[in-house]
Design an enzyme around this catalytic site. Structure first.
Site, PDB file in Angstrom:
ATOM      1  N   GLU A  32       0.853  -1.194   0.000  1.00 24.29           N
ATOM      2  CA  GLU A  32       0.000   0.000   0.000  1.00 24.29           C
ATOM      3  C   GLU A  32       0.887   1.242   0.000  1.00 24.29           C
ATOM      4  OE1 GLU A  32      -2.888   0.145   3.273  1.00 24.29           O
ATOM      5  OE2 GLU A  32      -2.731   2.330   3.256  1.00 24.29           O
TER       6      GLU A  32
ATOM      7  N   LYS B 237     -11.105  -1.154   7.488  1.00 20.04           N
ATOM      8  CA  LYS B 237      -9.854  -0.957   8.227  1.00 20.04           C
ATOM      9  C   LYS B 237     -10.185  -0.322   9.574  1.00 20.04           C
ATOM     10  CE  LYS B 237      -5.931   2.225   7.757  1.00 20.04           C
ATOM     11  NZ  LYS B 237      -4.813   2.646   6.924  1.00 20.04           N
TER      12      LYS B 237
HETATM   13  C1  3PG Z   1      -1.919   3.540   8.312  1.00 17.75           C
HETATM   14  O1  3PG Z   1      -2.228   4.471   7.588  1.00 17.75           O
HETATM   15  O2  3PG Z   1      -2.507   2.439   8.273  1.00 17.75           O
HETATM   16  C2  3PG Z   1      -0.870   3.776   9.326  1.00 17.75           C
HETATM   17  O3  3PG Z   1      -0.086   4.869   8.980  1.00 17.75           O
HETATM   18  C3  3PG Z   1      -0.045   2.594   9.696  1.00 17.75           C
HETATM   19  O4  3PG Z   1       0.240   2.800  11.042  1.00 17.75           O
HETATM   20  P1  3PG Z   1       1.697   2.553  11.647  1.00 17.75           P
HETATM   21  O5  3PG Z   1       2.634   3.470  10.946  1.00 17.75           O
HETATM   22  O6  3PG Z   1       1.530   2.905  13.109  1.00 17.75           O
HETATM   23  O7  3PG Z   1       2.009   1.107  11.447  1.00 17.75           O
END
Ligand code: 3PG
Length: 210
Positions: A40, A127
């Site tokens: 992603e 999500k």
């Molecule tokens: C997302 O957009 O899903 C997050 O930025 C991921 O979170 P993390 O950087 O705390 O893993």
């Protein structure tokens, strides 16, 4: 295999955030070389669209766009070659566009009301973000009461040591950002470290599946 099948098969989806085009490209390539082929790329600026375009010509990769905040971004990401779209929130116009364009869209939600809204819009996977702030495993377990069939991509603060707990409660898949792609490693262009981290995450998922 559908894009969502590939999500379940890889289980941990890197969420990449970087504004410099060359660094973003190398970061994505390194994760893929480490074995994480579903990626992603968050739409932080125009570099993201360029990198999605460059990477989506590689048939072995499934490149999606993250941080899709509206319909225009969704359209631009799809035009660049994105195979799926993820958002930190729920924008109805963007969801409708994705449905009409037959591209999977995973909206970000926090509350039961938002989950119901996403379900009404026929989103198959949602999500839960930021899952760590919302209570992590405990929050997801509580949601299982009213929403036993809910397919959750948990994201926010997830690292290698957390995979097991989320896997054990049947979370559909996980988003992994800052712990899988540490800021310092990107800054120092330490692509070897990124490749090694990718391998460790894959090793952990395979270990849990045995
Ligand atoms: C997302 O957009 O899903 C997050 O930025 C991921 O979170 P993390 O950087 O705390 O893993």
């Amino acid at each position: 295999m559908s894009v969502m099948d590939k999500f379940t098969s890889q289980y941990v989806i890197p969420v990449i955030r970087e504004t410099d085009e060359e660094k973003l490209y190398s970061l994505a390539k390194s994760l893929a070389e480490g074995g994480l082929n579903v990626l992603e790329v968050t739409l932080m600026n125009d570099s993201a669209f360029k990198v999605i375009k460059r990477l989506s010509t590689d048939k072995d990769l499934i490149i999606g766009a993250g941080t899709v905040l509206n319909k225009e971004m969704a359209q631009k990401a799809q035009d660049a070659g994105a195979k799926f779209l993820v958002s930190p929130g729920l924008n109805e116009e963007a969801v409708t566009f994705a449905r009409e364009s037959e591209i999977p869209f995973i909206p970000g939600v926090m509350s039961p009301t938002e989950i119901m809204k996403a379900m009404n819009l026929k989103c198959d996977v949602i999500k839960i973000f930021p899952v760590n702030t919302l209570g992590g495993i405990s929050y997801l377990k509580n949601l299982k009461g009213p929403f036993p069939e809910l397919k959750v991509m948990a994201s926010g603060g997830i690292g290698l040591d957390d995979i097991r707990d989320y896997f054990d409660i049947g979370t559909f898949c996980l988003g992994a950002g800052s712990q899988l792609t540490p800021k310092d490693a990107i800054k120092n262009e330490d692509w070897k470290m990124i490749r090694e981290l990718a391998k460790e995450y894959i090793f952990e998922v395979n270990r849990l599946r045995r």
